[in-house]
Design a protein around this motif. Structure first.
Motif, PDB file in Angstrom:
ATOM      1  N   LYS A  87      11.622  -7.493  -4.799  1.00 22.65           N
ATOM      2  CA  LYS A  87      10.864  -8.001  -3.649  1.00 22.65           C
ATOM      3  C   LYS A  87       9.881  -6.983  -3.079  1.00 22.65           C
ATOM      4  O   LYS A  87       8.965  -7.364  -2.357  1.00 22.65           O
ATOM      5  N   PHE A  88      10.045  -5.704  -3.408  1.00 20.41           N
ATOM      6  CA  PHE A  88       9.130  -4.694  -2.879  1.00 20.41           C
ATOM      7  C   PHE A  88       7.772  -4.819  -3.557  1.00 20.41           C
ATOM      8  O   PHE A  88       7.689  -4.883  -4.782  1.00 20.41           O
ATOM      9  N   PRO A  89       6.681  -4.838  -2.793  1.00 12.27           N
ATOM     10  CA  PRO A  89       5.354  -4.984  -3.396  1.00 12.27           C
ATOM     11  C   PRO A  89       4.959  -3.788  -4.266  1.00 12.27           C
ATOM     12  O   PRO A  89       4.116  -3.936  -5.159  1.00 12.27           O
ATOM     13  N   GLU A  90       5.552  -2.645  -4.057  1.00 11.38           N
ATOM     14  CA  GLU A  90       5.242  -1.466  -4.860  1.00 11.38           C
ATOM     15  C   GLU A  90       5.738  -1.607  -6.304  1.00 11.38           C
ATOM     16  O   GLU A  90       5.237  -0.959  -7.211  1.00 11.38           O
ATOM     17  N   VAL A  91       6.748  -2.453  -6.506  1.00  7.49           N
ATOM     18  CA  VAL A  91       7.364  -2.621  -7.822  1.00  7.49           C
ATOM     19  C   VAL A  91       6.555  -3.643  -8.621  1.00  7.49           C
ATOM     20  O   VAL A  91       6.443  -4.798  -8.230  1.00  7.49           O
ATOM     21  N   GLU A 108       3.811   1.335  -8.295  1.00  9.99           N
ATOM     22  CA  GLU A 108       2.441   1.791  -8.078  1.00  9.99           C
ATOM     23  C   GLU A 108       2.243   2.138  -6.619  1.00  9.99           C
ATOM     24  O   GLU A 108       2.784   1.479  -5.733  1.00  9.99           O
ATOM     25  N   GLY A 109       1.456   3.183  -6.389  1.00  7.75           N
ATOM     26  CA  GLY A 109       1.129   3.592  -5.031  1.00  7.75           C
ATOM     27  C   GLY A 109      -0.228   4.249  -4.985  1.00  7.75           C
ATOM     28  O   GLY A 109      -0.843   4.510  -6.027  1.00  7.75           O
ATOM     29  N   ASP A 110      -0.683   4.545  -3.785  1.00  9.35           N
ATOM     30  CA  ASP A 110      -1.989   5.186  -3.607  1.00  9.35           C
ATOM     31  C   ASP A 110      -1.919   6.691  -3.789  1.00  9.35           C
ATOM     32  O   ASP A 110      -2.944   7.341  -3.941  1.00  9.35           O
ATOM     33  N   SER A 111      -0.705   7.269  -3.754  1.00  7.12           N
ATOM     34  CA  SER A 111      -0.560   8.715  -3.892  1.00  7.12           C
ATOM     35  C   SER A 111       0.847   9.044  -4.379  1.00  7.12           C
ATOM     36  O   SER A 111       1.749   8.202  -4.319  1.00  7.12           O
ATOM     37  N   LEU A 112       1.026  10.273  -4.847  1.00  8.98           N
ATOM     38  CA  LEU A 112       2.358  10.737  -5.234  1.00  8.98           C
ATOM     39  C   LEU A 112       3.304  10.649  -4.045  1.00  8.98           C
ATOM     40  O   LEU A 112       4.461  10.260  -4.185  1.00  8.98           O
ATOM     41  N   GLN A 113       2.800  11.001  -2.874  1.00 10.34           N
ATOM     42  CA  GLN A 113       3.630  10.973  -1.670  1.00 10.34           C
ATOM     43  C   GLN A 113       4.083   9.563  -1.328  1.00 10.34           C
ATOM     44  O   GLN A 113       5.229   9.345  -0.936  1.00 10.34           O
ATOM     45  N   GLN A 114       3.216   8.582  -1.502  1.00  4.78           N
ATOM     46  CA  GLN A 114       3.593   7.205  -1.209  1.00  4.78           C
ATOM     47  C   GLN A 114       4.699   6.731  -2.148  1.00  4.78           C
ATOM     48  O   GLN A 114       5.647   6.073  -1.724  1.00  4.78           O
ATOM     49  N   VAL A 115       4.603   7.065  -3.434  1.00  3.08           N
ATOM     50  CA  VAL A 115       5.649   6.693  -4.389  1.00  3.08           C
ATOM     51  C   VAL A 115       6.945   7.428  -4.055  1.00  3.08           C
ATOM     52  O   VAL A 115       8.028   6.839  -4.067  1.00  3.08           O
ATOM     53  N   ALA A 116       6.852   8.716  -3.740  1.00  7.22           N
ATOM     54  CA  ALA A 116       8.036   9.491  -3.370  1.00  7.22           C
ATOM     55  C   ALA A 116       8.700   8.915  -2.125  1.00  7.22           C
ATOM     56  O   ALA A 116       9.939   8.826  -2.052  1.00  7.22           O
ATOM     57  N   ASN A 117       7.901   8.505  -1.149  1.00 13.59           N
ATOM     58  CA  ASN A 117       8.455   7.886   0.061  1.00 13.59           C
ATOM     59  C   ASN A 117       9.145   6.561  -0.258  1.00 13.59           C
ATOM     60  O   ASN A 117      10.178   6.237   0.333  1.00 13.59           O
ATOM     61  N   PHE A 118       8.582   5.787  -1.193  1.00 14.95           N
ATOM     62  CA  PHE A 118       9.225   4.550  -1.602  1.00 14.95           C
ATOM     63  C   PHE A 118      10.611   4.834  -2.161  1.00 14.95           C
ATOM     64  O   PHE A 118      11.587   4.171  -1.803  1.00 14.95           O
ATOM     65  N   VAL A 119      10.706   5.819  -3.050  1.00 17.93           N
ATOM     66  CA  VAL A 119      11.997   6.154  -3.662  1.00 17.93           C
ATOM     67  C   VAL A 119      12.987   6.611  -2.600  1.00 17.93           C
ATOM     68  O   VAL A 119      14.124   6.136  -2.550  1.00 17.93           O
ATOM     69  N   ALA A 120      12.561   7.509  -1.727  1.00 17.08           N
ATOM     70  CA  ALA A 120      13.477   8.087  -0.734  1.00 17.08           C
ATOM     71  C   ALA A 120      13.855   7.116   0.382  1.00 17.08           C
ATOM     72  O   ALA A 120      15.024   7.028   0.759  1.00 17.08           O
TER      73      ALA A 120
END
Length: 161
Positions: A87-91, A108-120
């Motif tokens: 359900k997450f739009p990032e996936v 997918e994300g706009d930056s490494l930090q955005q992807v890292a924040n999604f994981v955490a």
């Protein structure tokens, strides 16, 4: 006809109904009806383009492959956790694996930090997620059977000591 039609669409989803009918030796009306039926029933869920990483806007997206270990739920196995993650739009992609990890997802994300924040903040906090392993996509060589790079000779820079 359905199997052959799906095979042709996998090779080129932009093929016209007339071209599909010609290749199948079928009437255009029959092919159009078969496509409509497969779309309505959910066999065909969408059409997509394979786009080069050099396309405008592509260079700004960050993709990560994330493997996830999950504690299966007594009632739904891995499905409950997988449905929640989906359900997450990032996936963009999610599948069940055999081996050391249970699920593999593309994020997918706009930056490494955005992807890292999604994981955490989102993925790791889901009940049933035990651990994750994240790898960031650096270069794409082949996608959906299509080689993404030309056959130009690549010459490494000479290193002088």
């Amino acid at each position: 006809m359905q199997v052959e039609l799906i095979s042709l669409l996998r090779a080129n989803a932009r093929m016209s109904v007339a071209e599909l009918a010609s290749r199948l030796g079928a009437a255009e009306a029959d092919v159009a009806a078969a496509l409509a039926d497969m779309e309505k029933s959910g066999i065909i869920r969408g059409y997509t383009a394979i786009v080069s990483d050099e396309a405008p806007g592509s260079e700004q997206r960050v993709k990560a492959l994330i493997e996830v270990k999950v504690t299966p739920n007594r009632d739904g196995g891995f499905d409950r956790v997988a449905r929640r993650i989906a359900k997450f739009p990032e996936v963009t992609d999610l599948c069940l694996l055999s081996g050391g990890y249970d699920l593999q997802l593309t994020v997918e994300g706009d930056s490494l930090q955005q992807v890292a924040n999604f994981v955490a903040a989102k993925l790791a906090t889901i009940d049933g997620v035990i651990s994750t392993s994240t790898g960031f996509q650096l270069k794409k060589y082949k996608e959906s059977g299509i080689i993404m790079q030309s056959d130009e000779e690549y010459e490494r820079l000479k290193v002088c000591l």
